[in-house]
Design a protein around this motif. Sequence first.
Motif, short mmCIF file in Angstrom:
data_model
loop_
_atom_site.label_atom_id
_atom_site.label_comp_id
_atom_site.label_asym_id
_atom_site.label_seq_id
_atom_site.Cartn_x
_atom_site.Cartn_y
_atom_site.Cartn_z
N LEU A 67 30.09 -95.39 13.67
CA LEU A 67 30.73 -94.90 14.90
C LEU A 67 30.91 -93.38 14.91
CD1 LEU A 67 33.48 -97.64 15.46
CD2 LEU A 67 31.40 -97.26 16.81
N SER A 68 30.96 -92.77 13.74
CA SER A 68 31.19 -91.33 13.70
C SER A 68 29.90 -90.53 13.68
CB SER A 68 32.09 -90.96 12.51
OG SER A 68 31.45 -91.24 11.28
N ALA A 69 28.77 -91.21 13.83
CA ALA A 69 27.48 -90.49 13.91
C ALA A 69 27.52 -89.51 15.07
CB ALA A 69 26.35 -91.49 14.07
N GLY A 70 26.87 -88.39 14.92
CA GLY A 70 26.88 -87.38 15.98
C GLY A 70 28.17 -86.60 16.06
N ASN A 71 28.87 -86.50 14.94
CA ASN A 71 30.13 -85.75 14.84
C ASN A 71 31.25 -86.30 15.73
OD1 ASN A 71 29.18 -83.92 12.90
ND2 ASN A 71 28.24 -82.67 14.48
N LYS A 72 31.23 -87.59 15.99
CA LYS A 72 32.32 -88.22 16.76
C LYS A 72 33.46 -88.59 15.83
CE LYS A 72 29.12 -90.16 20.09
NZ LYS A 72 28.50 -91.38 20.57
N PHE A 73 34.67 -88.56 16.36
CA PHE A 73 35.84 -88.99 15.61
C PHE A 73 36.18 -90.43 15.97
CE2 PHE A 73 36.16 -84.46 15.10
CZ PHE A 73 36.65 -84.33 13.81
N VAL A 74 36.62 -91.18 14.98
CA VAL A 74 36.92 -92.61 15.12
C VAL A 74 38.40 -92.81 14.82
CG1 VAL A 74 36.37 -94.89 14.20
CG2 VAL A 74 34.60 -93.15 14.29
N LYS A 75 39.08 -93.62 15.63
CA LYS A 75 40.47 -93.97 15.35
C LYS A 75 40.49 -95.14 14.37
CE LYS A 75 43.22 -92.50 19.21
NZ LYS A 75 44.20 -92.87 20.22
N VAL A 76 41.31 -94.98 13.33
CA VAL A 76 41.42 -96.00 12.29
C VAL A 76 42.90 -96.24 12.00
CG1 VAL A 76 40.86 -96.57 9.89
CG2 VAL A 76 39.24 -95.23 11.26
N ILE A 121 44.77 -92.67 12.03
CA ILE A 121 44.11 -91.38 11.85
C ILE A 121 42.87 -91.32 12.74
CG2 ILE A 121 44.95 -91.05 9.49
CD1 ILE A 121 42.15 -91.91 8.50
N GLU A 122 42.45 -90.10 13.05
CA GLU A 122 41.17 -89.88 13.71
C GLU A 122 40.30 -89.15 12.69
OE1 GLU A 122 40.93 -88.90 17.97
OE2 GLU A 122 43.10 -88.61 17.78
N CYS A 123 39.14 -89.73 12.41
CA CYS A 123 38.32 -89.20 11.34
C CYS A 123 36.84 -89.40 11.62
CB CYS A 123 38.69 -89.87 10.02
SG CYS A 123 38.38 -91.66 10.00
N GLN A 124 36.02 -88.73 10.82
CA GLN A 124 34.58 -88.96 10.83
C GLN A 124 34.10 -89.05 9.39
OE1 GLN A 124 32.81 -84.50 11.44
NE2 GLN A 124 33.07 -85.69 13.26
N ALA A 125 33.09 -89.87 9.18
CA ALA A 125 32.57 -90.10 7.84
C ALA A 125 31.95 -88.83 7.28
CB ALA A 125 31.53 -91.22 7.87
N ASP A 126 32.16 -88.62 5.98
CA ASP A 126 31.53 -87.50 5.30
C ASP A 126 30.51 -88.03 4.28
OD1 ASP A 126 30.97 -84.90 4.43
OD2 ASP A 126 32.57 -84.93 2.96
N LEU A 129 34.86 -94.15 1.00
CA LEU A 129 34.28 -93.26 2.01
C LEU A 129 35.19 -92.06 2.16
CD1 LEU A 129 32.16 -92.74 4.25
CD2 LEU A 129 33.68 -93.97 5.81
N ARG A 130 34.64 -90.87 1.95
CA ARG A 130 35.40 -89.65 2.20
C ARG A 130 35.28 -89.38 3.69
NH1 ARG A 130 34.25 -83.84 2.17
NH2 ARG A 130 36.16 -82.76 1.60
N VAL A 131 36.42 -89.18 4.34
CA VAL A 131 36.43 -88.90 5.77
C VAL A 131 37.06 -87.54 6.02
CG1 VAL A 131 36.48 -91.32 6.48
CG2 VAL A 131 38.64 -90.12 6.15
N LEU A 132 36.58 -86.89 7.06
CA LEU A 132 37.15 -85.63 7.52
C LEU A 132 38.11 -85.95 8.65
CD1 LEU A 132 33.83 -83.57 7.64
CD2 LEU A 132 35.48 -83.77 5.76
N LEU A 133 39.32 -85.46 8.54
CA LEU A 133 40.36 -85.75 9.53
C LEU A 133 40.28 -84.77 10.69
CD1 LEU A 133 43.30 -86.36 7.04
CD2 LEU A 133 41.80 -88.06 8.09
N LYS A 134 40.56 -85.27 11.89
CA LYS A 134 40.48 -84.44 13.10
C LYS A 134 41.46 -83.27 13.03
CE LYS A 134 40.05 -84.78 18.07
NZ LYS A 134 40.04 -85.69 19.21
N ASP A 135 42.63 -83.50 12.42
CA ASP A 135 43.63 -82.44 12.32
C ASP A 135 43.44 -81.55 11.09
OD1 ASP A 135 44.45 -84.21 10.37
OD2 ASP A 135 46.45 -84.51 11.17
N GLY A 136 42.29 -81.67 10.43
CA GLY A 136 41.97 -80.85 9.25
C GLY A 136 42.15 -81.65 7.97
#
Length: 74
Positions: A14-23, A31-36, A52-59
């Motif tokens: 779901l986070s392909a294309g730099n999209k953030f996913v709610k989990v 959290i809102e994150c994207q897969a790293d 899975l390391r995820v990048l958080l929307k808030d940093g």
Amino acid sequence: MYEAIPKLIKISGLSAGNKFVKVRLKDGRTIECQADCFGETEIEDEAFVDDLRVLLKDGGSEILIEDDIEEVIG
């Protein structure tokens, strides 16, 4: 292997294309994150689980394992 981590795979897809996913996590946070990147975390004496390391929307970033996740909202 991948059958054991469907929520992590879903976040990655779901986070392909730099999209953030709610989990929603089992600790009550959402959290809102994207897969790293995928890896492995040691949870007990020499017992490893996929993570899975995820990048958080808030940093920042966080490492998630399948058992951390209540629901992938999308």
